[in-house]
Design a protein around this motif. Structure first.
Motif, PDB file in Angstrom:
ATOM      1  N   TYR A   1       0.808  -1.191  -0.047  1.00  0.00           N
ATOM      2  CA  TYR A   1       0.055  -0.053  -0.038  1.00  0.00           C
ATOM      3  C   TYR A   1       0.902   1.148   0.098  1.00  0.00           C
ATOM      4  N   ILE A   2       1.916   1.021  -0.301  1.00  0.00           N
ATOM      5  CA  ILE A   2       2.920   2.259  -0.232  1.00  0.00           C
ATOM      6  C   ILE A   2       3.031   2.989  -1.766  1.00  0.00           C
ATOM      7  N   LYS A   3       3.049   4.313  -1.576  1.00  0.00           N
ATOM      8  CA  LYS A   3       2.921   4.971  -2.986  1.00  0.00           C
ATOM      9  C   LYS A   3       4.340   6.159  -2.857  1.00  0.00           C
ATOM     10  N   LYS A   4       4.796   6.557  -4.021  1.00  0.00           N
ATOM     11  CA  LYS A   4       5.596   7.618  -3.906  1.00  0.00           C
ATOM     12  C   LYS A   4       5.399   8.851  -3.772  1.00  0.00           C
ATOM     13  N   LEU A   5       5.995   9.758  -3.011  1.00  0.00           N
ATOM     14  CA  LEU A   5       5.709  11.144  -2.875  1.00  0.00           C
ATOM     15  C   LEU A   5       6.889  11.936  -3.308  1.00  0.00           C
ATOM     16  N   SER A   6       6.811  12.971  -4.020  1.00  0.00           N
ATOM     17  CA  SER A   6       7.935  13.748  -4.379  1.00  0.00           C
ATOM     18  C   SER A   6       7.905  15.050  -3.485  1.00  0.00           C
ATOM     19  N   LEU A   7       9.068  15.144  -2.758  1.00  0.00           N
ATOM     20  CA  LEU A   7       9.182  16.327  -1.686  1.00  0.00           C
ATOM     21  C   LEU A   7      10.224  17.386  -2.243  1.00  0.00           C
ATOM     22  N   LYS A   8      10.022  18.700  -1.770  1.00  0.00           N
ATOM     23  CA  LYS A   8      11.181  19.521  -2.329  1.00  0.00           C
ATOM     24  C   LYS A   8      12.058  19.890  -1.087  1.00  0.00           C
ATOM     25  N   SER A   9      13.456  19.852  -1.151  1.00  0.00           N
ATOM     26  CA  SER A   9      14.132  19.962   0.066  1.00  0.00           C
ATOM     27  C   SER A   9      14.500  21.663   0.206  1.00  0.00           C
ATOM     28  N   ILE A  10      14.858  21.922   1.430  1.00  0.00           N
ATOM     29  CA  ILE A  10      14.970  23.374   1.246  1.00  0.00           C
ATOM     30  C   ILE A  10      16.338  23.921   0.539  1.00  0.00           C
ATOM     31  N   ASP A  11      17.266  23.223  -0.072  1.00  0.00           N
ATOM     32  CA  ASP A  11      18.108  23.506  -1.107  1.00  0.00           C
ATOM     33  C   ASP A  11      17.504  23.399  -2.468  1.00  0.00           C
ATOM     34  N   GLY A  12      15.801  23.233  -2.655  1.00  0.00           N
ATOM     35  CA  GLY A  12      15.413  23.202  -3.935  1.00  0.00           C
ATOM     36  C   GLY A  12      15.424  21.926  -4.507  1.00  0.00           C
ATOM     37  N   VAL A  13      16.060  21.034  -4.261  1.00  0.00           N
ATOM     38  CA  VAL A  13      16.136  19.642  -4.864  1.00  0.00           C
ATOM     39  C   VAL A  13      15.098  18.731  -4.582  1.00  0.00           C
ATOM     40  N   GLY A  14      14.379  18.118  -5.343  1.00  0.00           N
ATOM     41  CA  GLY A  14      13.250  17.206  -5.215  1.00  0.00           C
ATOM     42  C   GLY A  14      13.948  15.718  -4.898  1.00  0.00           C
ATOM     43  N   ARG A  15      12.939  15.266  -4.163  1.00  0.00           N
ATOM     44  CA  ARG A  15      13.344  13.701  -3.903  1.00  0.00           C
ATOM     45  C   ARG A  15      11.985  13.005  -3.748  1.00  0.00           C
ATOM     46  N   ARG A  16      12.097  11.607  -4.178  1.00  0.00           N
ATOM     47  CA  ARG A  16      10.806  11.087  -4.024  1.00  0.00           C
ATOM     48  C   ARG A  16      11.012   9.930  -2.597  1.00  0.00           C
ATOM     49  N   PHE A  17      10.005   9.768  -2.045  1.00  0.00           N
ATOM     50  CA  PHE A  17       9.976   8.814  -0.879  1.00  0.00           C
ATOM     51  C   PHE A  17       8.810   7.864  -1.069  1.00  0.00           C
ATOM     52  N   ASP A  18       8.972   6.707  -0.300  1.00  0.00           N
ATOM     53  CA  ASP A  18       7.910   5.850  -0.016  1.00  0.00           C
ATOM     54  C   ASP A  18       7.047   6.047   1.042  1.00  0.00           C
ATOM     55  N   LEU A  19       5.699   6.357   0.887  1.00  0.00           N
ATOM     56  CA  LEU A  19       4.887   6.670   2.111  1.00  0.00           C
ATOM     57  C   LEU A  19       3.538   6.037   1.934  1.00  0.00           C
ATOM     58  N   LEU A  20       2.768   6.165   2.746  1.00  0.00           N
ATOM     59  CA  LEU A  20       1.113   5.715   2.896  1.00  0.00           C
ATOM     60  C   LEU A  20       0.692   6.956   2.673  1.00  0.00           C
ATOM     61  N   HIS A  21      -0.503   6.855   1.760  1.00  0.00           N
ATOM     62  CA  HIS A  21      -1.282   8.152   1.292  1.00  0.00           C
ATOM     63  C   HIS A  21      -2.608   8.209   1.959  1.00  0.00           C
ATOM     64  N   PHE A  22      -3.043   8.667   2.843  1.00  0.00           N
ATOM     65  CA  PHE A  22      -4.429   8.957   3.622  1.00  0.00           C
ATOM     66  C   PHE A  22      -5.229  10.084   2.859  1.00  0.00           C
ATOM     67  N   LYS A  23      -6.348   9.910   2.596  1.00  0.00           N
ATOM     68  CA  LYS A  23      -7.249  10.990   2.616  1.00  0.00           C
ATOM     69  C   LYS A  23      -7.786  11.713   3.686  1.00  0.00           C
ATOM     70  N   ARG A  24      -7.017  12.957   3.602  1.00  0.00           N
ATOM     71  CA  ARG A  24      -7.315  13.916   4.872  1.00  0.00           C
ATOM     72  C   ARG A  24      -8.659  13.934   5.288  1.00  0.00           C
ATOM     73  N   ASP A  25      -9.751  14.128   4.566  1.00  0.00           N
ATOM     74  CA  ASP A  25     -11.090  14.453   4.941  1.00  0.00           C
ATOM     75  C   ASP A  25     -11.683  13.066   5.567  1.00  0.00           C
ATOM     76  N   MET A  26     -11.057  12.030   5.141  1.00  0.00           N
ATOM     77  CA  MET A  26     -11.642  10.791   5.652  1.00  0.00           C
ATOM     78  C   MET A  26     -11.104  10.482   6.982  1.00  0.00           C
ATOM     79  N   LEU A  27      -9.935  11.373   7.593  1.00  0.00           N
ATOM     80  CA  LEU A  27      -9.544  10.986   8.871  1.00  0.00           C
ATOM     81  C   LEU A  27     -10.152  11.926   9.948  1.00  0.00           C
ATOM     82  N   ALA A  28     -11.581  11.934   9.859  1.00  0.00           N
ATOM     83  CA  ALA A  28     -12.328  12.785  10.714  1.00  0.00           C
ATOM     84  C   ALA A  28     -13.482  12.173  11.142  1.00  0.00           C
ATOM     85  N   ARG A  29     -14.084  12.458  12.351  1.00  0.00           N
ATOM     86  CA  ARG A  29     -15.195  11.749  12.645  1.00  0.00           C
ATOM     87  C   ARG A  29     -16.421  12.775  12.207  1.00  0.00           C
ATOM     88  N   PRO A  30     -17.647  12.199  11.977  1.00  0.00           N
ATOM     89  CA  PRO A  30     -18.650  13.032  11.472  1.00  0.00           C
ATOM     90  C   PRO A  30     -18.801  14.403  12.366  1.00  0.00           C
TER      91      PRO A  30
END
Length: 168
Positions: free
Chosen positions: A124-153
């Motif tokens: 269930y891991i997907k890649k995520l591209s992140l930009k470092s403070i020096d402007g270089v982008g790197r990709r990381f393996d992370l779990l991606h959750f839908k933010r609006d689903m991480l809430a109670r009604p």
């Protein structure tokens, strides 16, 4: 096999111990999460884990990040629509509800409930591209959750709630 003979006092002690155990189990079951609701179990475990761990940092994934010094096992990344967790942090969270679900079962159920996005890999891991403070982008393996689903009604999502309570 022969049962040992218990003295009268020992029988009373044994009965008291059984009663104490029954009381503890009853209290636990009152606070237990419905095993049919993986999202609720995950939210419960997420909140409990974050309160327990003092070194968890919440970072906006859309802004440049100090990627050289980041420890993903203690970081919650977020964007407007998603929350990203490293598998090690997810396992810490899943440990809170391990009597209900294994980590892989929890991932599968969260995917079925539309909370966790299915990655291209079996875990269930997907890649995520992140930009470092020096402007270089790197990709990381992370779990991606839908933010609006991480809430109670009727409540804020878990990141907005943490932000409102200034938990980072």
């Amino acid at each position: 096999f022969a049962y040992p003979q218990l003295k009268k006092e020992s029988k009373l002690d044994l009965l008291q111990a059984i009663e104490d155990s029954a009381t503890i189990l009853a209290e636990r079951s009152e606070n237990a999460v419905d095993p049919g609701d993986a999202t609720e179990a995950f939210l419960y475990a997420f909140e409990k884990t974050i309160k327990k761990l003092s070194n968890v940092h919440v970072i906006d994934a859309d802004k440049p990040i100090d990627l050289e010094n980041i420890k993903f096992e203690s970081v919650i990344l977020f964007s407007d629509e998603k929350v990203f967790l490293h598998n090690l942090l997810f396992r810490k969270i899943a440990a809170e509800v391990s009597t209900l679900y294994s980590p892989m079962t929890l991932k599968r159920l969260l995917t079925e409930e539309g909370v966790l996005e299915k990655g291209s890999k079996r875990d269930y891991i997907k890649k995520l591209s992140l930009k470092s403070i020096d402007g270089v982008g790197r990709r990381f393996d992370l779990l991606h959750f839908k933010r609006d689903m991480l809430a109670r009604p009727g409540e804020l999502d878990i990141i907005s709630e943490m932000e409102e309570n200034k938990q980072w």
